[in-house]
Design an enzyme around this catalytic site. Structure first.
Site, PDB file in Angstrom:
ATOM      1  N   VAL A 155       0.871  -1.168   0.000  1.00 51.43           N
ATOM      2  CA  VAL A 155       0.000   0.000   0.000  1.00 51.43           C
ATOM      3  C   VAL A 155       0.911   1.221   0.000  1.00 51.43           C
ATOM      4  CG1 VAL A 155      -1.723   1.307   1.289  1.00 51.43           C
ATOM      5  CG2 VAL A 155      -1.893  -1.192   1.141  1.00 51.43           C
ATOM      6  N   HIS A 188      10.094   5.654  -0.221  1.00 50.85           N
ATOM      7  CA  HIS A 188       8.711   6.126  -0.349  1.00 50.85           C
ATOM      8  C   HIS A 188       7.939   5.249   0.629  1.00 50.85           C
ATOM      9  CE1 HIS A 188       5.230   7.567  -3.029  1.00 50.85           C
ATOM     10  NE2 HIS A 188       4.652   6.821  -2.096  1.00 50.85           N
ATOM     11  N   ALA A 189       7.237   5.870   1.558  1.00 44.25           N
ATOM     12  CA  ALA A 189       6.504   5.109   2.569  1.00 44.25           C
ATOM     13  C   ALA A 189       5.662   4.019   1.909  1.00 44.25           C
ATOM     14  CB  ALA A 189       5.606   6.047   3.369  1.00 44.25           C
ATOM     15  N   HIS A 190       5.582   2.865   2.557  1.00 42.00           N
ATOM     16  CA  HIS A 190       4.728   1.785   2.059  1.00 42.00           C
ATOM     17  C   HIS A 190       4.462   0.781   3.167  1.00 42.00           C
ATOM     18  CE1 HIS A 190       8.918   0.634   1.225  1.00 42.00           C
ATOM     19  NE2 HIS A 190       8.546  -0.630   1.300  1.00 42.00           N
ATOM     20  N   VAL A 191       3.313   0.123   3.047  1.00 45.92           N
ATOM     21  CA  VAL A 191       2.887  -0.887   4.009  1.00 45.92           C
ATOM     22  C   VAL A 191       2.840  -2.225   3.281  1.00 45.92           C
ATOM     23  CG1 VAL A 191       1.069  -1.634   5.606  1.00 45.92           C
ATOM     24  CG2 VAL A 191       1.450   0.824   5.190  1.00 45.92           C
TER      25      VAL A 191
END
Length: 116
Positions: free
Chosen positions: A33, A89-92
């Protein structure tokens, strides 16, 4: 940034985030995500962006259930180099787990630090 314009199928999306399959999955159905705004980690997201990301984590579950039929999940975020972050880059991560994919899954994410 490879996550600002991912060149792969978009599984789900909302106002603040998109979900795609991981290019290097650790299990079948491993998804990411990605917040739409480029920030290095989830700590830089505002409250609405954070909520959008985790709403998509929840929305992905039925899709992955239907397509892959996993037995469980790990949900995780790597924040910083020491935590294993390799794309800034932020991600889950939403990682489907399957019975027998690890002979001893007890402790789950606690096993990411050797000898703990």
């Amino acid at each position: 940034c490879i996550f600002c314009r991912p060149e792969r199928e978009i599984l789900a999306e909302n106002e603040g985030a998109i979900a795609v399959f991981d290019k290097f999955p650790v299990s079948p159905g491993h998804a990411l995500v990605l917040p739409r705004r480029h920030v290095a980690s989830i700590w830089e997201l505002d409250a609405a962006e954070y909520a959008h990301c985790f709403a998509l984590v929840r929305a992905l579950r039925p899709l992955l259930e239907a397509r892959f039929r996993p037995d469980g999940y790990n949900v995780g975020v790597n924040c910083g180099e020491a935590a294993g972050q390799s794309v800034w880059h932020a991600h889950v991560h939403l990682i489907p787990r399957y019975a027998g994919d690890d002979p001893n899954p007890l402790g789950g994410v606690r096993n990411v630090v050797p000898r703990r």
